[in-house]
Design an enzyme around this catalytic site. Structure first.
Site, PDB file in Angstrom:
ATOM      1  N   ASN A  10       0.862  -1.275  -0.248  1.00  0.00           N
ATOM      2  CA  ASN A  10      -0.047  -0.185  -0.014  1.00  0.00           C
ATOM      3  C   ASN A  10       0.916   1.245  -0.044  1.00  0.00           C
ATOM      4  OD1 ASN A  10      -1.803   1.987   0.385  1.00  0.00           O
ATOM      5  ND2 ASN A  10      -2.260   1.460   2.407  1.00  0.00           N
ATOM      6  N   TRP A  11       1.131   1.900  -1.094  1.00  0.00           N
ATOM      7  CA  TRP A  11       1.934   3.136  -1.486  1.00  0.00           C
ATOM      8  C   TRP A  11       1.424   4.373  -0.391  1.00  0.00           C
ATOM      9  CZ3 TRP A  11       4.782   3.204  -6.623  1.00  0.00           C
ATOM     10  CH2 TRP A  11       5.590   2.270  -6.651  1.00  0.00           C
ATOM     11  N   LYS A  12       0.177   4.263  -0.125  1.00  0.00           N
ATOM     12  CA  LYS A  12      -0.415   5.467   0.374  1.00  0.00           C
ATOM     13  C   LYS A  12      -0.159   6.946  -0.582  1.00  0.00           C
ATOM     14  CE  LYS A  12       0.494   3.489   4.710  1.00  0.00           C
ATOM     15  NZ  LYS A  12       0.429   3.476   6.233  1.00  0.00           N
ATOM     16  N   HIS A  93      -9.680   1.430   5.325  1.00  0.00           N
ATOM     17  CA  HIS A  93      -8.286   1.670   5.742  1.00  0.00           C
ATOM     18  C   HIS A  93      -8.059   2.532   6.981  1.00  0.00           C
ATOM     19  CE1 HIS A  93      -3.864   2.513   6.371  1.00  0.00           C
ATOM     20  NE2 HIS A  93      -3.680   1.616   5.755  1.00  0.00           N
ATOM     21  N   GLU A  95      -6.253   4.815   7.810  1.00  0.00           N
ATOM     22  CA  GLU A  95      -5.993   6.205   7.667  1.00  0.00           C
ATOM     23  C   GLU A  95      -7.198   6.997   7.004  1.00  0.00           C
ATOM     24  OE1 GLU A  95      -2.212   5.588   5.584  1.00  0.00           O
ATOM     25  OE2 GLU A  95      -1.201   5.017   7.620  1.00  0.00           O
ATOM     26  N   GLU A 163      -5.120  -4.935  11.114  1.00  0.00           N
ATOM     27  CA  GLU A 163      -4.239  -3.898  11.009  1.00  0.00           C
ATOM     28  C   GLU A 163      -4.138  -3.127  12.390  1.00  0.00           C
ATOM     29  OE1 GLU A 163      -2.425  -2.731   7.213  1.00  0.00           O
ATOM     30  OE2 GLU A 163      -4.024  -1.483   7.347  1.00  0.00           O
ATOM     31  N   GLY A 169       3.006   1.898  10.640  1.00  0.00           N
ATOM     32  CA  GLY A 169       4.207   3.070  10.565  1.00  0.00           C
ATOM     33  C   GLY A 169       4.823   3.150  11.802  1.00  0.00           C
ATOM     34  N   SER A 208       3.797  -2.418  10.495  1.00  0.00           N
ATOM     35  CA  SER A 208       5.198  -2.608  10.382  1.00  0.00           C
ATOM     36  C   SER A 208       5.646  -3.806  10.206  1.00  0.00           C
ATOM     37  CB  SER A 208       5.533  -2.222  12.003  1.00  0.00           C
ATOM     38  OG  SER A 208       4.966  -0.893  12.050  1.00  0.00           O
ATOM     39  N   GLY A 229       2.643  -1.215   4.281  1.00  0.00           N
ATOM     40  CA  GLY A 229       2.768   0.085   3.762  1.00  0.00           C
ATOM     41  C   GLY A 229       4.272   0.641   3.587  1.00  0.00           C
ATOM     42  N   GLY A 230       4.928   1.055   4.560  1.00  0.00           N
ATOM     43  CA  GLY A 230       6.414   1.724   4.423  1.00  0.00           C
ATOM     44  C   GLY A 230       7.363   0.755   3.557  1.00  0.00           C
TER      45      GLY A 230
HETATM   46  C1  PEP Z   1      -0.539  -0.016   6.196  1.00  0.00           C
HETATM   47  O1  PEP Z   1      -0.690   1.243   6.248  1.00  0.00           O
HETATM   48  O2  PEP Z   1      -1.608  -0.660   5.573  1.00  0.00           O
HETATM   49  C2  PEP Z   1       0.646  -0.301   7.240  1.00  0.00           C
HETATM   50  C3  PEP Z   1       0.379  -1.643   7.299  1.00  0.00           C
HETATM   51  O3  PEP Z   1       1.675   0.329   7.229  1.00  0.00           O
HETATM   52  P1  PEP Z   1       2.960  -0.025   7.593  1.00  0.00           P
HETATM   53  O4  PEP Z   1       3.580  -1.238   6.928  1.00  0.00           O
HETATM   54  O5  PEP Z   1       3.954   1.229   7.202  1.00  0.00           O
HETATM   55  O6  PEP Z   1       2.978  -0.009   9.096  1.00  0.00           O
END
Ligand code: PEP
Length: 248
Positions: A10-12, A93, A95, A163, A169, A208, A229-230
């Site tokens: 997920n590049w956000k 999600h 966010e 999640e 993050g 994470s 994500g990251g």
């Molecule tokens: C996400 O936003 O779905 C996520 C899991 O982010 P991260 O891996 O950066 O914690």
């Protein structure tokens, strides 16, 4: 029932045309890992160029509107992202829940819209840190699942992602025991809602995930993959997660 592992990025609100180079390495690792499904959700503007650049990789949208069309300035429908080349959509999600005030009911409506337009869906749930500290994580996740999972959900098009918001993050993750425990509770809730189809629905863990912790997390019996994500923004960080899934 055997469920294929799914590693989804997920590049956000990150990335640009120049960053699509990263997809080449990700697509190569996916091709070398035929036992694993690999997907990347990118910003709306990158869906078409990404899908054209790496046709074998599942490219998706990070959100869709619940309506098919209409007076919704600034929004993008499931049909539009499908036409651009998306094959799946993330809904609910955390966010979007935090920034746009989206609810589990919104996630349900968006999942239904995505389904109408032939997209597969990754629907997210997860508790806040305050909810976990108050011992309410299980109830919160069960309620989110109850409100967001469409009646006709099955593994052919629907995936759940657990999640915990406090893990996104932050570099912090629950213990493996806690991850497995919530995933088992989530699957039991799915079973109550959709019966035996619950056995075919993949439940991803997100929060994470890195190349270092992926193998442990993905080994939990009810963890069927990861939403990342990251660490999905570069091939250097995402490929080790794909490889960890492939090695199981
Ligand atoms: C996400 O936003 O779905 C996520 C899991 O982010 P991260 O891996 O950066 O914690």
């Amino acid at each position: 029932m055997t469920r294929r592992k799914l590693v989804a990025g997920n590049w956000k609100m990150n990335g640009s045309l120049a960053c699509l180079d990263e997809l080449d390495g990700i697509a190569a690792a996916a091709a070398e890992s035929p036992g694993v499904d690999v997907a990347v959700a990118v910003p709306f503007t990158l869906i078409a160029p990404a899908a054209q650049r790496v046709p074998a990789l599942m490219i998706g949208a990070e959100d869709v509107h619940e309506a098919d069309s209409g007076a919704h300035t600034g929004c993008v429908s499931a049909g539009m992202v499908r036409e651009a080349g998306a094959r799946f959509a993330i809904v609910g999600h955390s966010e979007r829940r935090a920034d746009q005030g989206e609810t589990s009911h919104d996630a349900w409506a968006k999942a239904a819209a995505a389904r109408r337009h032939g997209l597969t869906v990754i629907a997210c749930c997860g508790e806040t840190e305050a909810e976990r500290n108050a011992d309410r994580a299980e109830r919160v996740v069960q309620a989110q699942i109850e409100k967001s999972v469409p009646d006709h959900a099955d593994g052919s098009w629907f995936t759940l992602a657990y999640e915990p918001r406090w893990a996104i993050g932050t570099g912090r993750t629950p213990t493996l025991e806690d991850i497995q425990s919530i995933h088992a509770i989530a699957r039991a809730k799915l079973r109550m809602l959709v019966g035996d189809a619950a056995d075919g629905i993949r439940i991803l863990y997100g929060g994470s995930v890195t190349g270092d912790n992926a193998a442990g997390i993905l080994s939990c019996p009810d963890v069927d993959g990861a939403l990342v994500g990251g660490a999905s923004l570069t091939a250097a960080k995402f490929v080790p997660i794909i490889r960890a899934a492939a090695a199981l």
